[in-house]
Scaffold this motif. Sequence first.
Motif, PDB file in Angstrom:
ATOM      1  N   ASP A  31     -60.066  19.940 -43.740  1.00  0.00           N
ATOM      2  CA  ASP A  31     -58.851  19.145 -43.370  1.00  0.00           C
ATOM      3  C   ASP A  31     -58.801  17.782 -44.315  1.00  0.00           C
ATOM      4  O   ASP A  31     -59.804  17.253 -44.759  1.00  0.00           O
ATOM      5  N   PRO A  32     -57.515  17.314 -44.728  1.00  0.00           N
ATOM      6  CA  PRO A  32     -57.417  16.165 -45.588  1.00  0.00           C
ATOM      7  C   PRO A  32     -57.823  14.776 -44.780  1.00  0.00           C
ATOM      8  O   PRO A  32     -57.363  14.943 -43.728  1.00  0.00           O
ATOM      9  N   VAL A  33     -58.234  14.212 -45.409  1.00  0.00           N
ATOM     10  CA  VAL A  33     -58.540  12.429 -44.991  1.00  0.00           C
ATOM     11  C   VAL A  33     -58.556  11.558 -45.973  1.00  0.00           C
ATOM     12  O   VAL A  33     -58.576  11.996 -47.142  1.00  0.00           O
ATOM     13  N   THR A  34     -58.183  10.456 -45.504  1.00  0.00           N
ATOM     14  CA  THR A  34     -58.281   9.333 -46.497  1.00  0.00           C
ATOM     15  C   THR A  34     -59.343   8.448 -46.323  1.00  0.00           C
ATOM     16  O   THR A  34     -59.511   7.899 -45.172  1.00  0.00           O
ATOM     17  N   ILE A  35     -60.376   8.405 -47.210  1.00  0.00           N
ATOM     18  CA  ILE A  35     -61.446   7.736 -46.869  1.00  0.00           C
ATOM     19  C   ILE A  35     -61.230   6.151 -47.067  1.00  0.00           C
ATOM     20  O   ILE A  35     -60.547   5.562 -48.431  1.00  0.00           O
ATOM     21  N   MET A  36     -61.354   5.178 -46.290  1.00  0.00           N
ATOM     22  CA  MET A  36     -60.997   3.652 -46.285  1.00  0.00           C
ATOM     23  C   MET A  36     -61.783   2.853 -47.095  1.00  0.00           C
ATOM     24  O   MET A  36     -61.382   2.164 -47.692  1.00  0.00           O
ATOM     25  N   ASN A  37     -63.268   3.444 -47.053  1.00  0.00           N
ATOM     26  CA  ASN A  37     -64.039   2.976 -48.007  1.00  0.00           C
ATOM     27  C   ASN A  37     -65.241   3.727 -48.263  1.00  0.00           C
ATOM     28  O   ASN A  37     -65.424   4.729 -47.481  1.00  0.00           O
ATOM     29  N   TYR A  47     -59.747   9.409 -38.350  1.00  0.00           N
ATOM     30  CA  TYR A  47     -59.225  11.022 -38.259  1.00  0.00           C
ATOM     31  C   TYR A  47     -58.596  11.138 -36.667  1.00  0.00           C
ATOM     32  O   TYR A  47     -58.924  10.266 -35.672  1.00  0.00           O
ATOM     33  N   LYS A  48     -57.949  12.209 -36.442  1.00  0.00           N
ATOM     34  CA  LYS A  48     -57.325  12.330 -35.216  1.00  0.00           C
ATOM     35  C   LYS A  48     -58.230  12.636 -33.970  1.00  0.00           C
ATOM     36  O   LYS A  48     -57.611  12.683 -32.927  1.00  0.00           O
ATOM     37  N   MET A  49     -59.285  12.920 -34.227  1.00  0.00           N
ATOM     38  CA  MET A  49     -60.230  13.453 -33.237  1.00  0.00           C
ATOM     39  C   MET A  49     -61.443  13.012 -33.439  1.00  0.00           C
ATOM     40  O   MET A  49     -62.162  12.846 -34.394  1.00  0.00           O
ATOM     41  N   SER A  50     -62.484  12.929 -32.343  1.00  0.00           N
ATOM     42  CA  SER A  50     -63.781  12.682 -32.423  1.00  0.00           C
ATOM     43  C   SER A  50     -64.531  14.083 -32.968  1.00  0.00           C
ATOM     44  O   SER A  50     -64.214  14.994 -32.561  1.00  0.00           O
ATOM     45  N   LEU A  51     -65.289  13.679 -34.153  1.00  0.00           N
ATOM     46  CA  LEU A  51     -66.005  15.112 -34.479  1.00  0.00           C
ATOM     47  C   LEU A  51     -67.572  15.012 -34.056  1.00  0.00           C
ATOM     48  O   LEU A  51     -68.208  16.104 -34.424  1.00  0.00           O
ATOM     49  N   GLY A  52     -67.960  14.156 -33.476  1.00  0.00           N
ATOM     50  CA  GLY A  52     -69.412  14.332 -32.812  1.00  0.00           C
ATOM     51  C   GLY A  52     -70.435  13.679 -33.280  1.00  0.00           C
ATOM     52  O   GLY A  52     -70.425  13.824 -34.604  1.00  0.00           O
ATOM     53  N   LEU A  53     -70.894  12.590 -32.740  1.00  0.00           N
ATOM     54  CA  LEU A  53     -71.999  12.007 -33.462  1.00  0.00           C
ATOM     55  C   LEU A  53     -73.100  12.767 -33.861  1.00  0.00           C
ATOM     56  O   LEU A  53     -73.532  13.845 -33.219  1.00  0.00           O
ATOM     57  N   ILE A  79     -68.721   6.270 -34.504  1.00  0.00           N
ATOM     58  CA  ILE A  79     -67.403   6.932 -34.038  1.00  0.00           C
ATOM     59  C   ILE A  79     -66.765   5.644 -33.333  1.00  0.00           C
ATOM     60  O   ILE A  79     -67.378   5.507 -32.020  1.00  0.00           O
ATOM     61  N   ASP A  80     -66.017   4.946 -33.789  1.00  0.00           N
ATOM     62  CA  ASP A  80     -65.355   3.793 -33.070  1.00  0.00           C
ATOM     63  C   ASP A  80     -64.156   4.538 -32.392  1.00  0.00           C
ATOM     64  O   ASP A  80     -63.214   5.222 -32.989  1.00  0.00           O
ATOM     65  N   THR A  86     -54.354   4.957 -31.556  1.00  0.00           N
ATOM     66  CA  THR A  86     -54.795   5.137 -32.961  1.00  0.00           C
ATOM     67  C   THR A  86     -55.453   6.232 -33.372  1.00  0.00           C
ATOM     68  O   THR A  86     -56.035   6.799 -32.226  1.00  0.00           O
ATOM     69  N   MET A  87     -56.120   6.290 -34.463  1.00  0.00           N
ATOM     70  CA  MET A  87     -57.185   7.429 -34.769  1.00  0.00           C
ATOM     71  C   MET A  87     -58.764   6.914 -34.587  1.00  0.00           C
ATOM     72  O   MET A  87     -58.837   5.653 -34.378  1.00  0.00           O
ATOM     73  N   PHE A  88     -59.477   7.860 -34.362  1.00  0.00           N
ATOM     74  CA  PHE A  88     -60.839   7.531 -34.419  1.00  0.00           C
ATOM     75  C   PHE A  88     -61.163   7.024 -35.650  1.00  0.00           C
ATOM     76  O   PHE A  88     -60.853   7.514 -36.718  1.00  0.00           O
TER      77      PHE A  88
END
Length: 131
Positions: A31-37, A47-53, A79-80, A86-88
């Motif tokens: 899955d593509p994602v943009t890392i913010m920092n 990301y569009k969904m929670s991936l699990g702590l 996970i916020d 908005t996204m997780f």
Amino acid sequence: RRKYIRIETPFMARFRVKQFEGVGTPLPFWDPVTIMNISAGGTYFYYKMSLGLDSLLYLKIYVPTCPSVINCVGKITRIDEPKDNTMFRIATEFKEIGITTDESTDNKDDRIDKDLMFNNEIYPITPYKAN
């Protein structure tokens, strides 16, 4: 106080959830994602969904100033929850970091010290400004 300097600029990446031994194989797609920092300690992305702590992720990070792909295994540490549709917001801690010019390699070779990588000892990671 932060242990590592944080680079607050977007980087393109791809990820997939790392499966545990004996529990199947990782999904064949990334899955593509943009890392913010990013820092030597980990990453933060939306990301569009929670991936699990505590889930483990394979990450392939593309930094414009690096000739190679940065391959990582990261553990989800926070996970916020989304607000107002908005996204997780997901924070990961790096568990393994490597580099490769062959994207088919999944974090197996060329392990490096994350302090060296993110202190400009291996690649000078400078903020990338999108046009």
